[in-house]
Motif scaffolding. Sequence first.
Motif, PDB file in Angstrom:
ATOM      1  N   LYS A 452       0.830  -1.192   0.000  1.00  0.00           N
ATOM      2  CA  LYS A 452       0.000   0.000   0.000  1.00  0.00           C
ATOM      3  C   LYS A 452       0.873   1.254   0.000  1.00  0.00           C
ATOM      4  O   LYS A 452       2.041   1.214   0.382  1.00  0.00           O
ATOM      5  N   ASN A 453       0.276   2.374  -0.392  1.00  0.00           N
ATOM      6  CA  ASN A 453       1.029   3.628  -0.364  1.00  0.00           C
ATOM      7  C   ASN A 453       0.989   4.230   1.039  1.00  0.00           C
ATOM      8  O   ASN A 453       0.172   3.852   1.884  1.00  0.00           O
ATOM      9  N   ARG A 454       1.879   5.152   1.264  1.00  0.00           N
ATOM     10  CA  ARG A 454       1.977   5.784   2.576  1.00  0.00           C
ATOM     11  C   ARG A 454       1.303   7.146   2.542  1.00  0.00           C
ATOM     12  O   ARG A 454       1.510   7.919   1.597  1.00  0.00           O
ATOM     13  N   PRO A 455       0.495   7.488   3.530  1.00  0.00           N
ATOM     14  CA  PRO A 455      -0.175   8.792   3.522  1.00  0.00           C
ATOM     15  C   PRO A 455       0.821   9.949   3.454  1.00  0.00           C
ATOM     16  O   PRO A 455       1.879   9.918   4.100  1.00  0.00           O
ATOM     17  N   VAL A 456       0.473  10.951   2.678  1.00  0.00           N
ATOM     18  CA  VAL A 456       1.352  12.112   2.503  1.00  0.00           C
ATOM     19  C   VAL A 456       1.662  12.770   3.844  1.00  0.00           C
ATOM     20  O   VAL A 456       2.806  13.154   4.120  1.00  0.00           O
ATOM     21  N   GLU A 457       0.635  12.896   4.699  1.00  0.00           N
ATOM     22  CA  GLU A 457       0.828  13.576   5.978  1.00  0.00           C
ATOM     23  C   GLU A 457       1.887  12.865   6.827  1.00  0.00           C
ATOM     24  O   GLU A 457       2.696  13.507   7.506  1.00  0.00           O
ATOM     25  N   ASP A 458       1.865  11.526   6.764  1.00  0.00           N
ATOM     26  CA  ASP A 458       2.824  10.756   7.557  1.00  0.00           C
ATOM     27  C   ASP A 458       4.242  10.942   7.034  1.00  0.00           C
ATOM     28  O   ASP A 458       5.202  11.052   7.802  1.00  0.00           O
ATOM     29  N   ILE A 459       4.371  11.002   5.697  1.00  0.00           N
ATOM     30  CA  ILE A 459       5.699  11.220   5.111  1.00  0.00           C
ATOM     31  C   ILE A 459       6.269  12.556   5.569  1.00  0.00           C
ATOM     32  O   ILE A 459       7.409  12.653   6.035  1.00  0.00           O
ATOM     33  N   GLU A 460       5.461  13.601   5.453  1.00  0.00           N
ATOM     34  CA  GLU A 460       5.964  14.946   5.734  1.00  0.00           C
ATOM     35  C   GLU A 460       6.190  15.182   7.230  1.00  0.00           C
ATOM     36  O   GLU A 460       7.037  16.011   7.603  1.00  0.00           O
ATOM     37  N   LEU A 461       5.463  14.480   8.081  1.00  0.00           N
ATOM     38  CA  LEU A 461       5.678  14.605   9.517  1.00  0.00           C
ATOM     39  C   LEU A 461       6.961  13.904   9.961  1.00  0.00           C
ATOM     40  O   LEU A 461       7.595  14.309  10.940  1.00  0.00           O
ATOM     41  N   SER A 462       7.334  12.856   9.223  1.00  0.00           N
ATOM     42  CA  SER A 462       8.424  11.991   9.683  1.00  0.00           C
ATOM     43  C   SER A 462       9.755  12.251   9.011  1.00  0.00           C
ATOM     44  O   SER A 462      10.798  11.843   9.543  1.00  0.00           O
ATOM     45  N   HIS A 463       9.767  12.899   7.848  1.00  0.00           N
ATOM     46  CA  HIS A 463      10.995  13.031   7.075  1.00  0.00           C
ATOM     47  C   HIS A 463      11.118  14.435   6.494  1.00  0.00           C
ATOM     48  O   HIS A 463      10.107  15.114   6.257  1.00  0.00           O
ATOM     49  N   PRO A 464      12.341  14.888   6.217  1.00  0.00           N
ATOM     50  CA  PRO A 464      12.545  16.231   5.658  1.00  0.00           C
ATOM     51  C   PRO A 464      12.234  16.260   4.156  1.00  0.00           C
ATOM     52  O   PRO A 464      13.110  16.512   3.320  1.00  0.00           O
ATOM     53  N   MET A 465      10.975  15.976   3.822  1.00  0.00           N
ATOM     54  CA  MET A 465      10.517  15.939   2.436  1.00  0.00           C
ATOM     55  C   MET A 465       9.140  16.591   2.354  1.00  0.00           C
ATOM     56  O   MET A 465       8.376  16.588   3.328  1.00  0.00           O
ATOM     57  N   ARG A 466       8.836  17.116   1.197  1.00  0.00           N
ATOM     58  CA  ARG A 466       7.507  17.654   0.940  1.00  0.00           C
ATOM     59  C   ARG A 466       7.017  17.091  -0.395  1.00  0.00           C
ATOM     60  O   ARG A 466       7.762  17.079  -1.381  1.00  0.00           O
ATOM     61  N   LEU A 467       5.785  16.652  -0.406  1.00  0.00           N
ATOM     62  CA  LEU A 467       5.222  16.087  -1.627  1.00  0.00           C
ATOM     63  C   LEU A 467       4.535  17.200  -2.413  1.00  0.00           C
ATOM     64  O   LEU A 467       3.519  17.753  -1.987  1.00  0.00           O
ATOM     65  N   GLU A 468       5.120  17.547  -3.551  1.00  0.00           N
ATOM     66  CA  GLU A 468       4.614  18.663  -4.349  1.00  0.00           C
ATOM     67  C   GLU A 468       3.456  18.245  -5.256  1.00  0.00           C
ATOM     68  O   GLU A 468       2.568  19.047  -5.549  1.00  0.00           O
ATOM     69  N   ARG A 469       3.496  16.990  -5.696  1.00  0.00           N
ATOM     70  CA  ARG A 469       2.467  16.529  -6.637  1.00  0.00           C
ATOM     71  C   ARG A 469       2.315  15.023  -6.489  1.00  0.00           C
ATOM     72  O   ARG A 469       3.301  14.295  -6.351  1.00  0.00           O
ATOM     73  N   TYR A 470       1.069  14.544  -6.520  1.00  0.00           N
ATOM     74  CA  TYR A 470       0.805  13.108  -6.415  1.00  0.00           C
ATOM     75  C   TYR A 470      -0.562  12.839  -7.014  1.00  0.00           C
ATOM     76  O   TYR A 470      -1.583  13.260  -6.476  1.00  0.00           O
ATOM     77  N   GLY A 471      -0.583  12.197  -8.168  1.00  0.00           N
ATOM     78  CA  GLY A 471      -1.862  11.935  -8.830  1.00  0.00           C
ATOM     79  C   GLY A 471      -1.684  10.966  -9.987  1.00  0.00           C
ATOM     80  O   GLY A 471      -0.606  10.393 -10.194  1.00  0.00           O
ATOM     81  N   LEU A 472      -2.750  10.765 -10.745  1.00  0.00           N
ATOM     82  CA  LEU A 472      -2.688   9.872 -11.896  1.00  0.00           C
ATOM     83  C   LEU A 472      -1.941  10.533 -13.052  1.00  0.00           C
ATOM     84  O   LEU A 472      -2.056  11.749 -13.276  1.00  0.00           O
ATOM     85  N   ARG A 473      -1.205   9.719 -13.784  1.00  0.00           N
ATOM     86  CA  ARG A 473      -0.641  10.192 -15.053  1.00  0.00           C
ATOM     87  C   ARG A 473      -1.790  10.485 -16.018  1.00  0.00           C
ATOM     88  O   ARG A 473      -2.786   9.754 -16.057  1.00  0.00           O
TER      89      ARG A 473
END
Length: 611
Positions: A452-473
Motif C-alpha cells: 500500500k502507499n503511505r499517507p502524505v501527511e505521515d511522510i511529511e511529519l516523519s521526514h525532511p521531504m515535501r510532496l509537491e504533486r501526487y496523482g494519476l498520469r
Amino acid sequence: MTENPHETNRTEATDDERAETTAADVLRERDIDPVTMQVIGGELDTIAQEMGYKLIRSSYSSIIRESEDMGAGIFTTDCRELCESDSTPMHVGSLIGYLDGMYETFEERGVDREDVINEGDVFIHNHPHYGASHSPDIAVAVPIFYEGEHIAWAANTAHHLDIGSATPGLAIDLEDMYAEGSLFRATKVYEEGERVDGIWDFIEDNVRTPREVIGDLQAQISSCNVGKDRYLDLVEKYGLEEIQHAGEALMDYAEALLRNEIRTIPDGTYYAEDYLDDDGRNRDVPLKIAAEVTVDGSDITVDMSKSADQTPTGYNIPFHGSTDVCIYFTIRSLLMDTFVRDEYLPQNSGTFAPVHPKARPGCMFNPTPPTSAFARINQVDKMSDLIIKALADAIPERVCAGTCGQVYFVSYGGTNDAGEYWVYLEVNEGSYGGRPGADGLDAVDALVHNTKNRPVEDIELSHPMRLERYGLREDGHGAGRTRGGHGIVRESRFLTDAVMTMEGDGNSYRPHGLFGGGEGTHGDLQHIKADGEVLDLHSKESGYKFEADDRVLIKTASGGGYGDPHERPADTVYEDYLDGLVSATDARDEYGVVIEDGTLDTAATAELRGE
C-alpha cells in the motif's frame, strides 16, 4: 535445473492418482467431515490474519506499518504452509524457503535439528542463498511445542528499513552478497526464552536505523508468539491428532482444486519474453526475461531458464524464496481467484504442489553464490506479467494485458542535525492492463507484492521531504476495448541534502497490449534541480545525491490495452476525455472517436469507424 521443493513433502499418492483426485475424493479418502475441515481451516486463517494485524499495528517503520510489506503464517515441522495472512504474497510463500534454508543450515553445521530447536527459541533468517526472498526481508520463526514435542512453526517476514548495506535502505550495484549488509542464517535471538544480547547488540551497531529495525524485530516476535498461542489453543480445543489430520486434508483439498483448474488449460508449451532496462551498472545491456509455461494434464511447469545470465550486480533473484514463490502465486491467482469463486479456497502448500518452477543455475532467476541478489522486485513483477502473457491465448478470459511489470521502489536517506540517519522506503504504484470485462486498475501496486502507499501527511511529519504533486498520469495509456490503467506521477522536494537508491525499471520498455490492444506508457525518472535544470535519470540509481530544495519526479508505467480500441464504446472514451485521461487527438487516432470543441460527435465517430 532446480525443481519444486514441495514435491518431497507430499503423501505417497502417485502423480497419476493425484491427477485424478477431485476435491470430493479428498474428503472421502481423508475421512474428514467437510464442515469440520472448513471450520478448522477458517480458524487457521484467522490465526494468520491476527498475526499480520499484530505485526502491522506494533511495527515502527512505515514500510510495514503503512505499506504492509510483510507476511505471516503457521507451518508444519517439515516446512509446509498451513495458512497465510492476507498481505504481501511474496512474503508468505517465501517463508517455506526460509524454513528450508534454516534446516539446510543446521545440516551444514552438523547439528541435529531436534537438538538445536528448543521451546522458547526465536530464530531470524535472511540469507538470499538459503531460501530468503532477499536479504532486507528478515524472517522471524518461533517453534511451537506441545507436551514437549515440536509440532509446528509460527513465522513471519517483513521488509526492514536498513540492514547495513552499501547504500541506505536499498542497494543495487553490489559486488557480491557480502556487500548486502547483515546476513543471518538460523540465528537465535532468544534461546530457551533468554534474550541473546550479543546478537541484538550486533544488529543495533550495524544498521543505520537501529530504533526502527530493533522495534520491528520485536514486533515480529510478538506476532509469532500470538500465532503460537492461538495454534496451541486450537490443539487444546480439537486435539493434536485432529488438527494435524485437518491440516493434511486442507492441503490435499487445495491441491485437488488447483489441479482441476489446471486441467481446463489445453496441454502444450506457451512462451513469452520481454526485456528489462539494465542491471544498474552496464547501462547499454538490456536483460532478457523469458517464461516458458508447459501444461501437462494437472501439472504446470514454468521454466525461466531462457532468461539472461545472472548479473554482476545485486540485480538477481533468489530461486527459493522469490522465483518459485512468484510462480506459485501467479498460477494460483489466475486459476483460483477467491474474489470470483464461491467455494472455500484454502491458501496453503497444496496450491504449490501441482506447480513446478524451474530455472537453470547461473541465470538471473537462479543465481549462484556468492552473487548478490538484493534487488529483485522488478524481475518478479515482469516474470508474473510474462506468465500471464504466455497463457493469454489458452485462457483469454482469465488474463489481462501488460501491467506495470516494472516498479519504482526507492529509498531516500540522510542525517538529521544530531547526525542520526533517517531512511524512508517508498513503493510507487503502477497500474494493471485492460481485462476482458473491465479497464485496468489505476494507481495500484503490482499483484505479486501488493503493498500500500503511505499517507502524505505521515511522510511529511516523519521526514525532511515535501510532496509537491501526487496523482494519476494523464499522458497516455494502452488503448483497447478495455483500456490500460494509469500509473502515477509523484514529485517530491527535499528539505535537506539526501541520497536516493532507486530499484526501478521500465524506462525503456512498455507494458504489452493483448488481442489488438495498444502498448502502455513507459516509466520516467527525473532530477529537477533547485535552479530548474532537469536531468533524466536511469531507472536504477545507487547512492544518487540531491541537495536541499531539489526535487525528484517519478512517473510509473500505464498498462496495456485489451482488445480492439474501436470496440470501446464512444461514450466511454468520451468519459475518459472528460476525466483528462485521453486527449481529443488520441481519442481520434487510437479509438476512432471524434471530439470537437469538447463535445462528442457521434455521427463523425460512426463514419470514422466505418459503422
